[in-house]
Design a protein around this motif. Sequence first.
Motif, PDB file in Angstrom:
ATOM      1  N   LYS A  64       0.871  -1.251  -0.082  1.00 33.30           N
ATOM      2  CA  LYS A  64      -0.182  -0.052  -0.049  1.00 33.30           C
ATOM      3  C   LYS A  64       0.919   1.324   0.056  1.00 33.30           C
ATOM      4  CE  LYS A  64      -3.996  -0.650   2.208  1.00 33.30           C
ATOM      5  NZ  LYS A  64      -4.776  -0.553   3.069  1.00 33.30           N
ATOM      6  N   GLY A  65       0.575   2.255  -0.947  1.00 33.13           N
ATOM      7  CA  GLY A  65       1.445   3.304  -0.859  1.00 33.13           C
ATOM      8  C   GLY A  65       2.474   3.336  -1.886  1.00 33.13           C
ATOM      9  N   ARG A  66       2.764   2.036  -2.385  1.00 27.54           N
ATOM     10  CA  ARG A  66       3.855   1.651  -3.389  1.00 27.54           C
ATOM     11  C   ARG A  66       3.373   1.335  -4.586  1.00 27.54           C
ATOM     12  NH1 ARG A  66       7.773  -1.726  -2.312  1.00 27.54           N
ATOM     13  NH2 ARG A  66       6.341  -3.329  -1.187  1.00 27.54           N
TER      14      ARG A  66
END
Length: 114
Positions: A64-66
């Motif tokens: 998540k976030g990448r």
Amino acid sequence: QVQLVESGGGLVQAGGSLRLSCTASGMTFSINTMAWYRQAPGKQREGVAYISASGHTNYAGSVKGRFTISRDNAQNTVYLQMNSLKPEDTAVYYCSSQGSTLYWGQGTQVTVSS
């Protein structure tokens, strides 16, 4: 018959980026949830990212976030943009159609060097 063909894997240094693509045929792509899974050596296959027919997305906590999943229904293609890659992201990545019958691609190798 249904076919899912992945591309875009390769070798990248830690911190780098890759974009995986998966093109589907033989199915009504737009109505299906699509997903990316991965399997590292000696580990079970795990779900990485999901995108519903309406575009709702869900991610494993580790990415998540990448990572960003997206889809182009006109091209019958789902993408996985992977940024800030880590050595622990090394795995074979599989595309999957998550309809009443599960379908899988052949997989594409992603290797992240430290």
